[in-house]
Design a protein around this motif. Structure first.
Motif, PDB file in Angstrom:
ATOM      1  N   TYR A  35      -8.899  -1.207   7.373  1.00  0.00           N
ATOM      2  CA  TYR A  35      -8.065  -0.312   8.166  1.00  0.00           C
ATOM      3  C   TYR A  35      -8.905   0.846   8.697  1.00  0.00           C
ATOM      4  N   GLN A  36      -9.742   1.408   7.851  1.00  0.00           N
ATOM      5  CA  GLN A  36     -10.610   2.509   8.269  1.00  0.00           C
ATOM      6  C   GLN A  36     -11.676   2.032   9.253  1.00  0.00           C
ATOM      7  N   ASP A  37     -12.207   0.843   9.025  1.00  0.00           N
ATOM      8  CA  ASP A  37     -13.192   0.293   9.959  1.00  0.00           C
ATOM      9  C   ASP A  37     -12.578   0.098  11.345  1.00  0.00           C
ATOM     10  N   TYR A  38     -11.302  -0.289  11.374  1.00  0.00           N
ATOM     11  CA  TYR A  38     -10.626  -0.451  12.663  1.00  0.00           C
ATOM     12  C   TYR A  38     -10.599   0.868  13.422  1.00  0.00           C
ATOM     13  N   TYR A  39     -10.254   1.952  12.739  1.00  0.00           N
ATOM     14  CA  TYR A  39     -10.194   3.246  13.397  1.00  0.00           C
ATOM     15  C   TYR A  39     -11.583   3.745  13.802  1.00  0.00           C
ATOM     16  N   ARG A  40     -12.598   3.252  13.125  1.00  0.00           N
ATOM     17  CA  ARG A  40     -13.972   3.606  13.517  1.00  0.00           C
ATOM     18  C   ARG A  40     -14.510   2.653  14.571  1.00  0.00           C
ATOM     19  N   ARG A  41     -13.643   1.753  15.044  1.00  0.00           N
ATOM     20  CA  ARG A  41     -13.986   0.779  16.080  1.00  0.00           C
ATOM     21  C   ARG A  41     -15.070  -0.191  15.623  1.00  0.00           C
ATOM     22  N   GLN A  42     -15.039  -0.519  14.331  1.00  0.00           N
ATOM     23  CA  GLN A  42     -16.037  -1.419  13.772  1.00  0.00           C
ATOM     24  C   GLN A  42     -15.505  -2.842  13.549  1.00  0.00           C
ATOM     25  N   ARG A  43     -14.201  -3.035  13.729  1.00  0.00           N
ATOM     26  CA  ARG A  43     -13.623  -4.357  13.565  1.00  0.00           C
ATOM     27  C   ARG A  43     -12.248  -4.384  14.224  1.00  0.00           C
ATOM     28  N   GLU A  44     -11.699  -5.595  14.352  1.00  0.00           N
ATOM     29  CA  GLU A  44     -10.356  -5.735  14.900  1.00  0.00           C
ATOM     30  C   GLU A  44      -9.324  -5.270  13.871  1.00  0.00           C
ATOM     31  N   PHE A  45      -8.128  -5.033  14.362  1.00  0.00           N
ATOM     32  CA  PHE A  45      -7.077  -4.590  13.455  1.00  0.00           C
ATOM     33  C   PHE A  45      -6.788  -5.673  12.413  1.00  0.00           C
ATOM     34  N   PRO A  46      -6.651  -5.311  11.131  1.00  0.00           N
ATOM     35  CA  PRO A  46      -6.377  -6.299  10.070  1.00  0.00           C
ATOM     36  C   PRO A  46      -4.898  -6.688  10.037  1.00  0.00           C
ATOM     37  N   HIS A  47      -4.533  -7.652  10.857  1.00  0.00           N
ATOM     38  CA  HIS A  47      -3.126  -8.031  10.967  1.00  0.00           C
ATOM     39  C   HIS A  47      -2.563  -8.614   9.678  1.00  0.00           C
ATOM     40  N   GLU A  48      -3.421  -9.042   8.771  1.00  0.00           N
ATOM     41  CA  GLU A  48      -2.932  -9.517   7.474  1.00  0.00           C
ATOM     42  C   GLU A  48      -2.269  -8.399   6.687  1.00  0.00           C
ATOM     43  N   MET A  49      -2.421  -7.171   7.152  1.00  0.00           N
ATOM     44  CA  MET A  49      -1.741  -6.040   6.540  1.00  0.00           C
ATOM     45  C   MET A  49      -0.228  -6.272   6.470  1.00  0.00           C
ATOM     46  N   GLY A  50       0.275  -7.062   7.411  1.00  0.00           N
ATOM     47  CA  GLY A  50       1.698  -7.376   7.395  1.00  0.00           C
ATOM     48  C   GLY A  50       2.155  -7.977   6.080  1.00  0.00           C
ATOM     49  N   LEU A  51       1.308  -8.753   5.439  1.00  0.00           N
ATOM     50  CA  LEU A  51       1.675  -9.355   4.160  1.00  0.00           C
ATOM     51  C   LEU A  51       1.849  -8.285   3.089  1.00  0.00           C
ATOM     52  N   LEU A  52       1.027  -7.251   3.117  1.00  0.00           N
ATOM     53  CA  LEU A  52       1.152  -6.175   2.142  1.00  0.00           C
ATOM     54  C   LEU A  52       2.350  -5.294   2.440  1.00  0.00           C
ATOM     55  N   LEU A  53       2.925  -5.457   3.628  1.00  0.00           N
ATOM     56  CA  LEU A  53       4.182  -4.799   3.941  1.00  0.00           C
ATOM     57  C   LEU A  53       5.371  -5.725   3.706  1.00  0.00           C
ATOM     58  N   GLY A  54       5.102  -6.888   3.113  1.00  0.00           N
ATOM     59  CA  GLY A  54       6.173  -7.807   2.777  1.00  0.00           C
ATOM     60  C   GLY A  54       6.649  -8.668   3.921  1.00  0.00           C
ATOM     61  N   TYR A  55       5.930  -8.676   5.052  1.00  0.00           N
ATOM     62  CA  TYR A  55       6.332  -9.530   6.161  1.00  0.00           C
ATOM     63  C   TYR A  55       6.188 -11.003   5.740  1.00  0.00           C
ATOM     64  N   PRO A  56       7.087 -11.863   6.190  1.00  0.00           N
ATOM     65  CA  PRO A  56       6.972 -13.287   5.882  1.00  0.00           C
ATOM     66  C   PRO A  56       5.684 -13.869   6.455  1.00  0.00           C
ATOM     67  N   LEU A  57       5.107 -14.795   5.732  1.00  0.00           N
ATOM     68  CA  LEU A  57       3.836 -15.377   6.148  1.00  0.00           C
ATOM     69  C   LEU A  57       3.928 -16.031   7.519  1.00  0.00           C
ATOM     70  N   GLU A  58       5.058 -16.695   7.807  1.00  0.00           N
ATOM     71  CA  GLU A  58       5.178 -17.386   9.091  1.00  0.00           C
ATOM     72  C   GLU A  58       5.131 -16.405  10.262  1.00  0.00           C
ATOM     73  N   ASP A  59       5.617 -15.204  10.053  1.00  0.00           N
ATOM     74  CA  ASP A  59       5.587 -14.219  11.130  1.00  0.00           C
ATOM     75  C   ASP A  59       4.195 -13.612  11.292  1.00  0.00           C
ATOM     76  N   VAL A  60       3.509 -13.408  10.187  1.00  0.00           N
ATOM     77  CA  VAL A  60       2.128 -12.909  10.272  1.00  0.00           C
ATOM     78  C   VAL A  60       1.246 -13.951  10.944  1.00  0.00           C
ATOM     79  N   LYS A  61       1.391 -15.208  10.536  1.00  0.00           N
ATOM     80  CA  LYS A  61       0.606 -16.274  11.160  1.00  0.00           C
ATOM     81  C   LYS A  61       0.937 -16.400  12.646  1.00  0.00           C
TER      82      LYS A  61
END
Length: 226
Positions: free
Chosen positions: A138-164
């Motif tokens: 997440y911090q690397d994203y804000y430093r423009r060192q990588r793409e946004f970690p969309h898997e973060m949705g899983l840690l927010l309880g989003y269903p896997l099918e929606d994250v995928k």
């Protein structure tokens, strides 16, 4: 379980887009709810941003506050079932993950979830390690060192099918957009989002009628509605 939730809330109440986009939306809603920008009303912010988490309908939630309010938030959550983990700090704002540790751990230990995270380079044995990896990305994203970690949705309880689905379609072609972008089971997700909205309204009413936020958290955060 849903009917029990409605009854309890009524009785007491009367007497990904990208994750960063969700956070920005939440902050705008907080400003609308409290009536002024940069307010100190953390209780109102907590209810408005995290009511589904407090009510037991979500296992985690993002919370964005001013840095000056961080210590006060820790005091509010001390001794409760809601844990906190700082993901990112700017000169003024703090992005925090609030979560129920046991429920989040159980969710991430599901075989399909842990396999997905492992395939994306996460250590899947301890929640602390997963959170640490997420924070770094997440911090690397804000430093423009990588793409946004969309898997973060899983840690927010989003269903896997929606994250995928979000990752595969690059955020496009969703079937419905609410608290997150939906790619499967629209009917079920819309009903769930409706419950989220009801929780927000009811808990906000409790707060406005004089209930303390710590009492609200104590009464609801131990529930596990299904």
């Amino acid at each position: 379980m849903v009917h029990i939730f409605f009854c309890k809330m009524f009785t007491l109440g009367r007497g990904i887009y990208r994750i960063v986009t969700e956070g920005e939306r939440l902050e705008c809603e907080v400003q609308k709810f409290t009536g002024r920008r940069n307010n100190n009303n953390i209780e109102s912010q907590l209810v408005w941003q995290c009511a589904p988490l407090i009510a037991g309908l979500r296992i985690s939630s993002l919370f964005i506050i001013h840095r000056r309010d961080l210590r006060y938030l820790y005091g509010l959550l001390r001794g409760s079932r809601i844990c906190y983990y700082v993901l990112y700090v700017t000169a003024e704002r703090v992005v925090i993950l609030l979560y129920h540790v046991q429920r989040l751990t159980v969710y991430l230990e599901r075989e399909e979830i842990s396999r997905f995270l492992a395939d994306r380079g996460y250590p899947v044995f301890r929640l602390e390690d997963i959170l640490g990896t997420l924070r770094q990305r997440y911090q690397d994203y804000y430093r423009r060192q990588r793409e946004f970690p969309h898997e973060m949705g899983l840690l927010l309880g989003y269903p896997l099918e929606d994250v995928k689905g979000f990752i595969h379609y690059k955020g496009k072609h969703c079937l419905y957009a609410g608290y997150w972008k939906v790619y499967d089971d629209v009917k079920g997700k819309r009903e769930l989002f409706g419950m989220f909205g009801l929780a927000r309204e009811m808990l906000a009413e409790l707060l406005q009628n004089g209930a303390g936020i710590q009492d609200i958290i104590e009464n609801y955060s131990g529930n596990e509605w299904t």
